[in-house]
Design a protein around this motif. Sequence first.
Motif, PDB file in Angstrom:
ATOM      1  N   UNK A  73       4.150  -2.044  -1.910  1.00  0.00           N
ATOM      2  CA  UNK A  73       4.474  -1.579  -3.353  1.00  0.00           C
ATOM      3  C   UNK A  73       4.592  -0.192  -3.692  1.00  0.00           C
ATOM      4  N   UNK A  74       5.141   0.099  -4.821  1.00  0.00           N
ATOM      5  CA  UNK A  74       5.171   1.545  -5.244  1.00  0.00           C
ATOM      6  C   UNK A  74       3.959   2.326  -5.550  1.00  0.00           C
ATOM      7  N   UNK A  75       3.083   1.626  -5.764  1.00  0.00           N
ATOM      8  CA  UNK A  75       1.648   2.492  -5.845  1.00  0.00           C
ATOM      9  C   UNK A  75       0.635   1.734  -5.206  1.00  0.00           C
ATOM     10  N   UNK A  76      -0.864   2.208  -5.112  1.00  0.00           N
ATOM     11  CA  UNK A  76      -1.671   1.429  -4.258  1.00  0.00           C
ATOM     12  C   UNK A  76      -2.154   0.102  -5.120  1.00  0.00           C
ATOM     13  N   UNK A  77      -2.590  -0.892  -4.630  1.00  0.00           N
ATOM     14  CA  UNK A  77      -2.827  -2.081  -5.186  1.00  0.00           C
ATOM     15  C   UNK A  77      -4.545  -1.935  -5.533  1.00  0.00           C
TER      16      UNK A  77
END
Length: 210
Positions: A73-77
Amino acid sequence: MIRNIIRSFQKKALKDKSFLYLFDEAPKGEYICLDCETTGLKPNKDEILSIGAVMIKDNKVIFRKNFNIFLKPSSSVNAESIKIHQIRPIDLQNASNPKDAILKLLEFIGPRPIIGYYIKFDITMISKYTKKYIGIKLPNESIEVSSMYYRTKKRSSEYEFVDLKFDTIMKELDIPELGKHDALNDAIMTAMIFLKLKDKTPAKTTFYTN
């Protein structure tokens, strides 16, 4: 007629002509059953975290012909979404670049119809990526198993409620439950639903344009 016109426009819009195989005639009796785990339910902002798919051929689930991949993903989940899809940051440490994952998926699917449970959402999510990488939305026809199940239910009136929850369909069809919230397991269970329903009601294919 309309479908052919749309497919003609899609072919012209295709950035990489090596993906023209997506428009070939599907091998007879072959389908791909697919499921995605995502960060949420809003395609315009959410991302795919994992994709699971399995091939159906000649009325059999071909377990050795499966596809199972995690996407970075492009950022943290966030913690709230982990409660839903149960994919932890550690599960994504070796996740694939989204472009690599989606292009591998297209190779696996080919021109085959795609089967799923509320498959329109999965196709919309995947199409967000294919539009970016190859210039078009996923062109494959699709088959919705909840619609197949709905057509098997006898109702006293058109207003009678039919429970279309995944667990309900599984129980009604006496299908063994595999681990939940795992894209590949969900794809396999959906494939078994399709095969159970296939002889009870014709599979209606859909072509999504929006």
